[in-house]
Design an enzyme around this catalytic site. Structure first.
Site, PDB file in Angstrom:
ATOM      1  N   HIS A   1     -18.284  51.392  90.189  1.00 22.08           N
ATOM      2  CA  HIS A   1     -17.132  51.103  89.341  1.00 22.08           C
ATOM      3  C   HIS A   1     -15.898  51.891  89.760  1.00 22.08           C
ATOM      4  O   HIS A   1     -14.824  51.707  89.195  1.00 22.08           O
ATOM      5  CB  HIS A   1     -17.456  51.382  87.868  1.00 22.08           C
ATOM      6  CG  HIS A   1     -17.739  52.809  87.538  1.00 22.08           C
ATOM      7  ND1 HIS A   1     -19.003  53.352  87.559  1.00 22.08           N
ATOM      8  CD2 HIS A   1     -16.914  53.820  87.168  1.00 22.08           C
ATOM      9  CE1 HIS A   1     -18.951  54.624  87.205  1.00 22.08           C
ATOM     10  NE2 HIS A   1     -17.687  54.942  86.968  1.00 22.08           N
TER      11      HIS A   1
ATOM     12  N   ASP B   1     -24.517  49.987  90.393  1.00 19.68           N
ATOM     13  CA  ASP B   1     -23.332  50.839  90.258  1.00 19.68           C
ATOM     14  C   ASP B   1     -23.271  51.775  91.455  1.00 19.68           C
ATOM     15  O   ASP B   1     -23.472  52.980  91.334  1.00 19.68           O
ATOM     16  CB  ASP B   1     -23.377  51.628  88.957  1.00 19.68           C
ATOM     17  CG  ASP B   1     -22.002  52.222  88.614  1.00 19.68           C
ATOM     18  OD1 ASP B   1     -21.918  52.946  87.622  1.00 19.68           O
ATOM     19  OD2 ASP B   1     -21.028  51.952  89.352  1.00 19.68           O
TER      20      ASP B   1
ATOM     21  N   GLY C   1     -15.208  62.053  83.383  1.00 15.50           N
ATOM     22  CA  GLY C   1     -14.718  62.909  84.441  1.00 15.50           C
ATOM     23  C   GLY C   1     -15.840  63.355  85.362  1.00 15.50           C
ATOM     24  O   GLY C   1     -15.605  63.945  86.403  1.00 15.50           O
TER      25      GLY C   1
ATOM     26  N   SER D   1     -18.358  61.069  86.388  1.00 11.00           N
ATOM     27  CA  SER D   1     -18.961  59.885  86.985  1.00 11.00           C
ATOM     28  C   SER D   1     -18.867  59.879  88.506  1.00 11.00           C
ATOM     29  O   SER D   1     -17.913  60.379  89.074  1.00 11.00           O
ATOM     30  CB  SER D   1     -18.271  58.635  86.445  1.00 11.00           C
ATOM     31  OG  SER D   1     -18.903  57.485  86.904  1.00 11.00           O
TER      32      SER D   1
ATOM     33  N   SER E   1     -23.696  57.366  87.024  1.00  8.38           N
ATOM     34  CA  SER E   1     -23.144  56.094  86.582  1.00  8.38           C
ATOM     35  C   SER E   1     -22.391  56.268  85.269  1.00  8.38           C
ATOM     36  O   SER E   1     -21.183  56.119  85.208  1.00  8.38           O
ATOM     37  CB  SER E   1     -24.263  55.055  86.418  1.00  8.38           C
ATOM     38  OG  SER E   1     -23.759  53.853  85.873  1.00  8.38           O
TER      39      SER E   1
END
Length: 397
Positions: free
Chosen positions: A242, A270, A349, A351, A366
């Protein structure tokens, strides 16, 4: 028949947008050393675990240094034993996990009572159950297929389901059990294998992040480097899907031009990978406690119940344990399948960051729920799948 039980999470949730603007992050430059050779994933564990791993395990798991080191050694032995038993038990294999604060006793489940002596003879504890891992996986996959056509209200109230080998069932987490039961019924999954658990968990993506170091996407949003990789002569790194799409450009933590997204998958998966230019050199490191480097030596998958640590730019370095490997999680942007569920805390913050067990790379962050003040749940995309999909080699030291 669906079984129902209740879990109270009590976690404060913070919803963040996919793209966030962020001020430049300042980070210390990495030492100028010769890069190690890239190798394929290695097995086993480091006999002398990195101090950053031991320190964080003491802090987050309440262990002494000796207990943390003993646990890592026992978990490494459990992983090797599990791999052998998984093959020898064949179709009767029903999953495995470790128990005990430091002993990391391996429990291996089977549907065939005649296999108990084989399991015990390998030093593991046998447990006889009703359903094989293949049967549980089939039930979960039926839910996976039904997710795309589920009503929006169900996707919101019922965001997580996973194979739980400890209970020999597929667990569905939902704030609205009636909606979850309807979802299960519509999926065609074996109802006897599924239990609905009441939960307030509402996973979200952690977008504005760095794992070891920050990087910026198209000069605006910030994400995290997961692990250094190579494909042939091309250097790069893996991160969350993402974070960007193929063709998006990146800049490093110092805003120097860095690279371009080569591949990305989200939702469904992801994960992503970025090829970097000649100004950047891949290192076999994850930024650990206090900014020290933890060296990556392979990507052997940690057994369920094993200790695991995560690096992120918002909350730093935190540890916990692997809860379930085969989990599906629904965010507002879509469902991601086959991620691993952990009780390591994280916040927006964090991910895209690195999950590592001992010296073994596990995956990239994720999303999740909760925070590092009250605790939470975080999911990671397994790194070995990313390497296989894109033909990448993990950079190890």
């Amino acid at each position: 028949m669906l079984r129902r039980r209740t879990v109270t999470t009590g976690c404060a949730l913070v919803i963040s947008a996919l793209a966030l603007t962020a001020a430049p992050a300042v980070a210390d430059p990495e030492p100028d050393t010769t890069p190690p050779d890239a190798t394929t994933a290695s097995s086993g564990s480091d006999p002398t675990p990195p101090p950053a791993v031991l320190d964080a395990m003491q802090r987050d798991l309440g262990l002494s240094a000796a207990q943390a080191q003993a646990r890592l050694a026992n978990e490494a032995r459990a992983s090797a034993t599990e791999a052998k038993l998984r093959g020898s038990l064949g179709a009767s294999f029903a999953g495995s996990w470790v128990t005990g604060e430091t002993s990391a006793t391996l429990v291996v489940a089977t549907t065939d009572a005649a296999q108990a002596p084989t399991i015990a003879g390998s030093g593991a504890q046998p447990q006889i159950v009703a359903r094989t891992l293949a049967a549980l996986t089939a039930a979960k996959e039926a839910l996976d297929r039904a997710a795309a056509s589920a009503p929006p209200s169900t996707r919101k109230s019922t965001p997580v389901w996973y194979v739980d080998v400890r209970t020999n069932s597929v667990v569905v987490l939902s704030s609205q059990p009636a909606e979850a039961e309807a979802f299960v019924a519509a999926s065609g999954a074996d109802k006897a294998a599924v239990q609905v658990v009441r939960s307030t968990e509402q996973p979200q993506l952690y977008y504005d992040v760095r794992g070891g170091d920050a990087y910026y996407i198209n000069n605006s949003a910030r994400c995290s480097i997961g692990f250094s990789v190579r494909r042939g002569s091309t250097n790069g790194f893996v991160s969350a899907g993402h974070c960007g799409r193929p063709g998006y450009t990146t800049a490093g933590y110092n805003r120097v031009a860095q690279g371009t997204f080569q591949g990305s998958s989200f939702p469904g998966n992801d994960y992503s990978w970025v090829a970097v230019n000649s100004s950047w050199t891949p290192r076999p490191w994850v930024r650990g406690s206090g900014g020290g480097n933890v060296t990556v030596k392979g990507s052997t998958v940690a057994v369920e119940g094993a200790s695991i640590c995560r690096s992120g730019s918002t909350t730093g370095w935190h540890c916990g344990t692997v809860q379930q490997r085969n989990t599906s999680v629904t965010y507002s942007q879509g469902t991601v399948y086959e991620v691993t569920r952990t009780n390591v805390c994280a916040e927006p913050g964090d991910s895209g960051g690195s999950f590592i067990s001992g010296s073994q790379a596990q995956g990239v962050t994720s999303g999740g729920s909760g925070n590092c003040t009250f605790g939470g749940t975080t999911y990671f995309q397994p790194v070995n799948e990313i390497l296989a999909v894109y033909g990448l080699t993990l950079v190890t030291g």
